[in-house]
Motif scaffolding. Sequence first.
Motif, PDB file in Angstrom:
ATOM      1  N   GLY A 440      31.116   8.839 -19.129  1.00 62.42           N
ATOM      2  CA  GLY A 440      31.484  10.014 -19.908  1.00 62.42           C
ATOM      3  C   GLY A 440      31.476   9.748 -21.401  1.00 62.42           C
ATOM      4  O   GLY A 440      31.486   8.591 -21.851  1.00 62.42           O
ATOM      5  N   PRO A 441      31.486  10.809 -22.224  1.00 66.63           N
ATOM      6  CA  PRO A 441      31.379  10.653 -23.676  1.00 66.63           C
ATOM      7  C   PRO A 441      32.586   9.976 -24.314  1.00 66.63           C
ATOM      8  O   PRO A 441      32.422   9.169 -25.233  1.00 66.63           O
ATOM      9  N   SER A 442      33.782  10.291 -23.850  1.00 69.59           N
ATOM     10  CA  SER A 442      34.974   9.694 -24.479  1.00 69.59           C
ATOM     11  C   SER A 442      34.960   8.180 -24.354  1.00 69.59           C
ATOM     12  O   SER A 442      35.206   7.455 -25.334  1.00 69.59           O
ATOM     13  N   ALA A 443      34.688   7.673 -23.157  1.00 75.00           N
ATOM     14  CA  ALA A 443      34.655   6.229 -22.957  1.00 75.00           C
ATOM     15  C   ALA A 443      33.492   5.595 -23.722  1.00 75.00           C
ATOM     16  O   ALA A 443      33.645   4.528 -24.326  1.00 75.00           O
ATOM     17  N   THR A 444      32.337   6.267 -23.717  1.00 82.13           N
ATOM     18  CA  THR A 444      31.165   5.717 -24.402  1.00 82.13           C
ATOM     19  C   THR A 444      31.415   5.573 -25.893  1.00 82.13           C
ATOM     20  O   THR A 444      31.170   4.505 -26.482  1.00 82.13           O
ATOM     21  N   TYR A 445      31.916   6.636 -26.520  1.00 79.98           N
ATOM     22  CA  TYR A 445      32.150   6.577 -27.970  1.00 79.98           C
ATOM     23  C   TYR A 445      33.363   5.706 -28.304  1.00 79.98           C
ATOM     24  O   TYR A 445      33.401   5.068 -29.356  1.00 79.98           O
ATOM     25  N   GLY A 446      34.352   5.673 -27.408  1.00 82.95           N
ATOM     26  CA  GLY A 446      35.509   4.809 -27.644  1.00 82.95           C
ATOM     27  C   GLY A 446      35.125   3.345 -27.638  1.00 82.95           C
ATOM     28  O   GLY A 446      35.523   2.576 -28.532  1.00 82.95           O
ATOM     29  N   VAL A 447      34.333   2.932 -26.644  1.00 86.34           N
ATOM     30  CA  VAL A 447      33.874   1.537 -26.581  1.00 86.34           C
ATOM     31  C   VAL A 447      32.963   1.225 -27.760  1.00 86.34           C
ATOM     32  O   VAL A 447      33.033   0.130 -28.353  1.00 86.34           O
ATOM     33  N   SER A 448      32.116   2.172 -28.126  1.00 85.01           N
ATOM     34  CA  SER A 448      31.239   1.968 -29.292  1.00 85.01           C
ATOM     35  C   SER A 448      32.058   1.804 -30.564  1.00 85.01           C
ATOM     36  O   SER A 448      31.704   1.004 -31.445  1.00 85.01           O
ATOM     37  N   ALA A 449      33.158   2.559 -30.679  1.00 86.40           N
ATOM     38  CA  ALA A 449      34.038   2.423 -31.849  1.00 86.40           C
ATOM     39  C   ALA A 449      34.643   1.031 -31.909  1.00 86.40           C
ATOM     40  O   ALA A 449      34.702   0.407 -32.984  1.00 86.40           O
ATOM     41  N   VAL A 450      35.081   0.527 -30.765  1.00 89.28           N
ATOM     42  CA  VAL A 450      35.633  -0.830 -30.715  1.00 89.28           C
ATOM     43  C   VAL A 450      34.570  -1.847 -31.125  1.00 89.28           C
ATOM     44  O   VAL A 450      34.841  -2.791 -31.889  1.00 89.28           O
ATOM     45  N   ALA A 451      33.350  -1.647 -30.639  1.00 92.71           N
ATOM     46  CA  ALA A 451      32.255  -2.554 -30.998  1.00 92.71           C
ATOM     47  C   ALA A 451      32.005  -2.533 -32.510  1.00 92.71           C
ATOM     48  O   ALA A 451      31.768  -3.581 -33.119  1.00 92.71           O
ATOM     49  N   MET A 452      32.061  -1.341 -33.115  1.00 93.73           N
ATOM     50  CA  MET A 452      31.860  -1.251 -34.567  1.00 93.73           C
ATOM     51  C   MET A 452      33.011  -1.908 -35.327  1.00 93.73           C
ATOM     52  O   MET A 452      32.798  -2.515 -36.385  1.00 93.73           O
ATOM     53  N   ILE A 453      34.223  -1.805 -34.812  1.00 95.66           N
ATOM     54  CA  ILE A 453      35.368  -2.464 -35.457  1.00 95.66           C
ATOM     55  C   ILE A 453      35.199  -3.980 -35.396  1.00 95.66           C
ATOM     56  O   ILE A 453      35.451  -4.693 -36.378  1.00 95.66           O
ATOM     57  N   VAL A 454      34.759  -4.472 -34.243  1.00 96.21           N
ATOM     58  CA  VAL A 454      34.494  -5.906 -34.112  1.00 96.21           C
ATOM     59  C   VAL A 454      33.388  -6.331 -35.077  1.00 96.21           C
ATOM     60  O   VAL A 454      33.475  -7.382 -35.729  1.00 96.21           O
ATOM     61  N   LEU A 455      32.351  -5.502 -35.183  1.00 97.75           N
ATOM     62  CA  LEU A 455      31.255  -5.803 -36.107  1.00 97.75           C
ATOM     63  C   LEU A 455      31.753  -5.812 -37.547  1.00 97.75           C
ATOM     64  O   LEU A 455      31.347  -6.662 -38.356  1.00 97.75           O
ATOM     65  N   THR A 456      32.639  -4.871 -37.879  1.00101.18           N
ATOM     66  CA  THR A 456      33.228  -4.842 -39.229  1.00101.18           C
ATOM     67  C   THR A 456      33.981  -6.126 -39.521  1.00101.18           C
ATOM     68  O   THR A 456      33.851  -6.710 -40.601  1.00101.18           O
ATOM     69  N   ALA A 457      34.768  -6.570 -38.551  1.00102.89           N
ATOM     70  CA  ALA A 457      35.525  -7.811 -38.735  1.00102.89           C
ATOM     71  C   ALA A 457      34.604  -9.012 -38.898  1.00102.89           C
ATOM     72  O   ALA A 457      34.868  -9.911 -39.705  1.00102.89           O
ATOM     73  N   SER A 458      33.504  -9.029 -38.148  1.00105.49           N
ATOM     74  CA  SER A 458      32.573 -10.161 -38.228  1.00105.49           C
ATOM     75  C   SER A 458      31.824 -10.202 -39.552  1.00105.49           C
ATOM     76  O   SER A 458      31.239 -11.224 -39.901  1.00105.49           O
ATOM     77  N   MET A 459      31.829  -9.072 -40.294  1.00109.12           N
ATOM     78  CA  MET A 459      31.107  -9.005 -41.560  1.00109.12           C
ATOM     79  C   MET A 459      31.958  -9.459 -42.746  1.00109.12           C
ATOM     80  O   MET A 459      31.499  -9.399 -43.891  1.00109.12           O
ATOM     81  N   LYS A 460      33.168  -9.911 -42.497  1.00109.49           N
ATOM     82  CA  LYS A 460      34.050 -10.307 -43.590  1.00109.49           C
ATOM     83  C   LYS A 460      33.448 -11.421 -44.434  1.00109.49           C
ATOM     84  O   LYS A 460      33.476 -11.385 -45.673  1.00109.49           O
ATOM     85  N   ALA A 461      32.860 -12.425 -43.757  1.00108.99           N
ATOM     86  CA  ALA A 461      32.261 -13.543 -44.489  1.00108.99           C
ATOM     87  C   ALA A 461      31.037 -13.080 -45.271  1.00108.99           C
ATOM     88  O   ALA A 461      30.818 -13.509 -46.422  1.00108.99           O
ATOM     89  N   VAL A 462      30.211 -12.202 -44.678  1.00104.84           N
ATOM     90  CA  VAL A 462      29.031 -11.709 -45.368  1.00104.84           C
ATOM     91  C   VAL A 462      29.418 -10.874 -46.576  1.00104.84           C
ATOM     92  O   VAL A 462      28.802 -10.962 -47.644  1.00104.84           O
ATOM     93  N   ALA A 463      30.482 -10.056 -46.429  1.00104.91           N
ATOM     94  CA  ALA A 463      30.928  -9.230 -47.548  1.00104.91           C
ATOM     95  C   ALA A 463      31.433 -10.068 -48.708  1.00104.91           C
ATOM     96  O   ALA A 463      31.400  -9.638 -49.874  1.00104.91           O
ATOM     97  N   ALA A 464      31.898 -11.282 -48.414  1.00102.30           N
ATOM     98  CA  ALA A 464      32.432 -12.148 -49.466  1.00102.30           C
ATOM     99  C   ALA A 464      31.338 -12.920 -50.198  1.00102.30           C
ATOM    100  O   ALA A 464      31.584 -13.486 -51.261  1.00102.30           O
ATOM    101  N   VAL A 465      30.114 -12.932 -49.659  1.00 99.74           N
ATOM    102  CA  VAL A 465      28.997 -13.661 -50.276  1.00 99.74           C
ATOM    103  C   VAL A 465      28.489 -12.884 -51.469  1.00 99.74           C
ATOM    104  O   VAL A 465      28.233 -11.671 -51.385  1.00 99.74           O
ATOM    105  N   GLN A 466      28.317 -13.564 -52.580  1.00100.88           N
ATOM    106  CA  GLN A 466      27.727 -12.937 -53.752  1.00100.88           C
ATOM    107  C   GLN A 466      26.233 -12.813 -53.547  1.00100.88           C
ATOM    108  O   GLN A 466      25.578 -13.749 -53.064  1.00100.88           O
ATOM    109  N   PRO A 467      25.619 -11.669 -53.883  1.00104.97           N
ATOM    110  CA  PRO A 467      24.191 -11.465 -53.636  1.00104.97           C
ATOM    111  C   PRO A 467      23.328 -12.539 -54.257  1.00104.97           C
ATOM    112  O   PRO A 467      22.373 -13.000 -53.676  1.00104.97           O
ATOM    113  N   SER A 468      23.607 -12.916 -55.473  1.00105.98           N
ATOM    114  CA  SER A 468      22.821 -13.953 -56.141  1.00105.98           C
ATOM    115  C   SER A 468      23.680 -14.613 -57.189  1.00105.98           C
ATOM    116  O   SER A 468      24.652 -14.042 -57.678  1.00105.98           O
ATOM    117  N   ALA A 469      23.326 -15.817 -57.527  1.00104.63           N
ATOM    118  CA  ALA A 469      24.140 -16.569 -58.482  1.00104.63           C
ATOM    119  C   ALA A 469      23.689 -16.309 -59.889  1.00104.63           C
ATOM    120  O   ALA A 469      22.550 -15.957 -60.126  1.00104.63           O
TER     121      ALA A 469
END
Length: 469
Positions: A440-469
Amino acid sequence: MGKIEKIVFWSLVLDLFAFTIPLPLFPRIIEWYTVKEGSDPTCLLSRTLYTISSIRALFYKPSNNPQRWDVVLLGGLMGSAFSTLQFLVAPLIGALSDKYGRRNVLLVTMAGNILSALVWIKATTFSSYMLSRIIGGLSEGNVQLATAILSDISAPAERSRSLAQVGIAFAICFCIGPPIGAYFASQPVPASVRALGIELNVYAVPALITLVLLSVETLFLAAALPETRGVQHNGGKDLSQANKVEKPKTKLPARTVQERLDLLQTLRWLHFFFLGIFSGVEFTLTFLTFDLFDWSNSQNGALIGSIGIISALLQGGYVRRTISRVGEGKMARRGVLSCAVGLVLLSMVPQFTLKGSATAVRLLQMAAICLAFTSATVVSSLTSFASLQCDEVVDQVTGKPVQAHPQLSKGVALGVFRSAGQLGRAIGPLLACAAYWTFGPSATYGVSAVAMIVLTASMKAVAAVQPSA
């Protein structure tokens, strides 16, 4: 906007107009072929629809008109097949552009696109139409090579602002292209063409318009676009002095070669996972509105069009003005987080539909705004970040880029990066459909939201990297 940037932008507009015109026609084209070939159980279309119906029945049995669901799913599979071909060919196109030049390879891919349109015009069988799509999938290189060209001519500090034009062109054309395709689908073939006595595809008029757009784009590129591989950064204004032998002003990033390779690998994985989830949301969104609100094609078109308009405004305003201050990693992370919020809102829509459609529609509209912000930020920011890891130094004698590592040349690096995203686009809709029909849609979008939150958390190190020196 410099001269070459304008050339690239307008070529993208022409190319993406041609690309988006057939998008709303997929279900109608399949229905036409179904009527035309449905009595032959041995033809490709009958066998394909039978396979899809059998698989769909394992997950979902609609109460009425199951054939319509099968047609919609086949349209999605055709999109996935196109992305799969792009996944396979993108690294090769990038490598060839490093060796033979962006302009030369771009013109060759345009010839393939023109051939695809010609086959579509004459495609009176489903198998010949699929041949057209296969040729198009193997030939589409404009977006990838436009990214490489803009990376060639822009300094690192201006890279994100320059590449934002790709996103703006996408947003504009996805707003206007599908309605144009739908309009001309109802127009008859010109009498001068009918007089030739050649049997044509039912939607030969949109196909002819696509052919004209691609032909104009090819002539425009052949006449106006110079070669940009190995030029000095000058904002795309004038290459007359760029190819002269002079000491390069651009320095390599302070990161080591291995650090840049590792970062590129991380960005490719992020690109793959993000588009895998996001493309599934895009594809099932029309299922949601059809199931819960019984929306028409025009209402769905208005929803998707509004997302495109908001995305274009954000690309041209917010993203271009703030990304150099915020950084590509942080901007992409904000977009992924916005997607997570939008998915949470979408997961709530079915519950409120039972209580009152007005609240459910407002939730859907709020989710659309979040998804528009995501469309405006994530892919363009990740692409820009990836391009900044590529080699920037130009040899003083040959005028070619100095390669610190073969995988850091722009064509190869950006080709593999795009390939990862296209693989996500190929897989995402299939998984999302299976989940939508099974849970169903609620479970599908709910699980996808959790996946995006996990992806957001995993991007913390990338967000801290300066594009160029």
